[in-house]
Design an enzyme around this catalytic site. Sequence first.
Site, PDB file in Angstrom:
ATOM      1  N   GLU A   1      -4.440  -9.197   6.024  1.00  0.00           N
ATOM      2  CA  GLU A   1      -3.551  -8.956   7.162  1.00  0.00           C
ATOM      3  C   GLU A   1      -3.801  -7.601   7.812  1.00  0.00           C
ATOM      4  OE1 GLU A   1       1.244  -9.152   8.180  1.00  0.00           O
ATOM      5  OE2 GLU A   1       0.565  -9.110   6.107  1.00  0.00           O
TER       6      GLU A   1
ATOM      7  N   ARG B   1       4.231   1.357  -1.318  1.00  0.00           N
ATOM      8  CA  ARG B   1       5.320   1.394  -2.300  1.00  0.00           C
ATOM      9  C   ARG B   1       5.107   0.394  -3.433  1.00  0.00           C
ATOM     10  NH1 ARG B   1       9.771   1.841   0.413  1.00  0.00           N
ATOM     11  NH2 ARG B   1       8.792   1.944   2.467  1.00  0.00           N
TER      12      ARG B   1
ATOM     13  N   GLY C   1     -13.010  -6.209   4.450  1.00  0.00           N
ATOM     14  CA  GLY C   1     -11.748  -6.849   4.089  1.00  0.00           C
ATOM     15  C   GLY C   1     -11.371  -7.842   5.166  1.00  0.00           C
TER      16      GLY C   1
ATOM     17  N   GLN D   1       5.213  -5.826   9.157  1.00  0.00           N
ATOM     18  CA  GLN D   1       4.612  -6.381   7.943  1.00  0.00           C
ATOM     19  C   GLN D   1       5.576  -6.383   6.756  1.00  0.00           C
ATOM     20  OE1 GLN D   1       2.915  -4.069   9.822  1.00  0.00           O
ATOM     21  NE2 GLN D   1       1.573  -5.587  10.766  1.00  0.00           N
TER      22      GLN D   1
ATOM     23  N   GLN E   1       6.336  -9.024   3.515  1.00  0.00           N
ATOM     24  CA  GLN E   1       6.112  -8.543   2.147  1.00  0.00           C
ATOM     25  C   GLN E   1       7.399  -8.632   1.326  1.00  0.00           C
ATOM     26  OE1 GLN E   1       4.745  -4.714   3.376  1.00  0.00           O
ATOM     27  NE2 GLN E   1       2.583  -5.279   3.353  1.00  0.00           N
TER      28      GLN E   1
ATOM     29  N   CYS F   1       0.821  -1.210   0.000  1.00  0.00           N
ATOM     30  CA  CYS F   1       0.000   0.000   0.000  1.00  0.00           C
ATOM     31  C   CYS F   1       0.857   1.264   0.000  1.00  0.00           C
ATOM     32  CB  CYS F   1      -0.940   0.001   1.202  1.00  0.00           C
ATOM     33  SG  CYS F   1      -0.099  -0.095   2.789  1.00  0.00           S
TER      34      CYS F   1
END
Length: 441
Positions: free
Chosen positions: A193, A52, A190, A117, A121, A50
């Site tokens: 994560e 980059r 949603g 997180q 990722q 969200c």
Amino acid sequence: MVIFSTGFNYKTAPVEIREKLAITENNYGLILEKLNSIEDIYEICVISTCNRVELYGVSNDNIEKVKEEILRILSQYSTVPVNTLKDYLFFYTNKEAIRHIFRVSSSLDSMVIGEPQIVCQFKDSFTKAKEYKAVRHILTRLFDKALNVSKKIRTSTGISRRAVSISYAAVLLAKKIFGDLKDKNVLIIGAGEMAELAAKHLHSLNVKHIFVSNRTFEKAVELADKFSGSAIRFEKIQEFLPEADIIIVSTGAKEPILKKEDVKRAIKSRKDPLFIIDISVPRNVEESVNELEGVYLYNIDDLKQVVNSNLEERKIEAQRAEFIIDEEVEKFVKWLNALKVSPIISSVRDYADKLRQQQLEKLFKQMPYLNEKERETIDLAMRSLINKLLHRPTMYIKDKAAKEGNTEVVKIFEDMFSSKWDFRKKGKNLEEIEDIVREEQ
């Protein structure tokens, strides 16, 4: 050979640009294959979150061509003109590229320093790139090192203590506006994560009730059950809107889920304000919703203010982490610089070995009476002599290459032997370097 990192992030590009560049699961392979097909690129990896959309790669020295091709492909995908993308693109090479990659993997470049997180990722993006055979030995070494640096920083500093995520920042913003959340109903749209993290933080603040909606109803049920909440079918969201005090939207949808007319109908039967936080990229709530009276809409960029207020206690730890980054970058750059001359050294040794074989062949013809053992003894002596002769210049050239700014001596060494072999053939250096890296691993 050049290591580069490039792309767009929350520091360089607004959400309006990032949401168009966001790479979905279905499109990831297609984009990666297009980027990997660029002739000047040897290895490539893409990370899309969200905050980059960034590319890390290895290429030849034709950097401007690489940049041009990357912009062309991303422009085609996002429909954003190349000239517009240029205004928001960052592009680092070699030392600064390595530093950026280490900072990203260690969450020092995150909107929320210390958030965990990014590590998952980062790993996921590398795993996908490996599946598509877009990364080879240089990026593998770099990514392994980046993850080791990340682990070192998390264990030796307090950077991840009380680290807040974007989801937590969203919850803090809700608390700042409403104060006590105990009498508030929350709707989370949603079940990924980010949505789960938001539910976890809200549950810890004893909100009245948590409702979860997702396109896959089973996932909504699974998440709701974790926090004693209730699941709502996705097609029933509009019917439930009047009951919600706080709505957090975190999905991968490409089009808005909540539209102005939907929210307008919902607030007609409400007395209290409605608080909506859209942490999706692309945004899932129409921007015009913010025009409605009694409705407060925030997107992921608005959370920067909340995030910044929580950074003070991490500044000292972040400084300690930066020292670790500096140290590890220097180590990797030295390794890489020394590695770059390995094909030259390898070719010099090949040349010396061919001379050895020629001289032995000539000698053995002149001395046919030598037996096998005597021939082996002479061969061994010549090998030993060559190794001793080449050892000092080899170590000297490696040391000079490892130290930045000593390229002149390396160039002289290369030119001395370039008449025998063309070191600059496309692909030759890369293949030899990869062989050496493989041996080291």
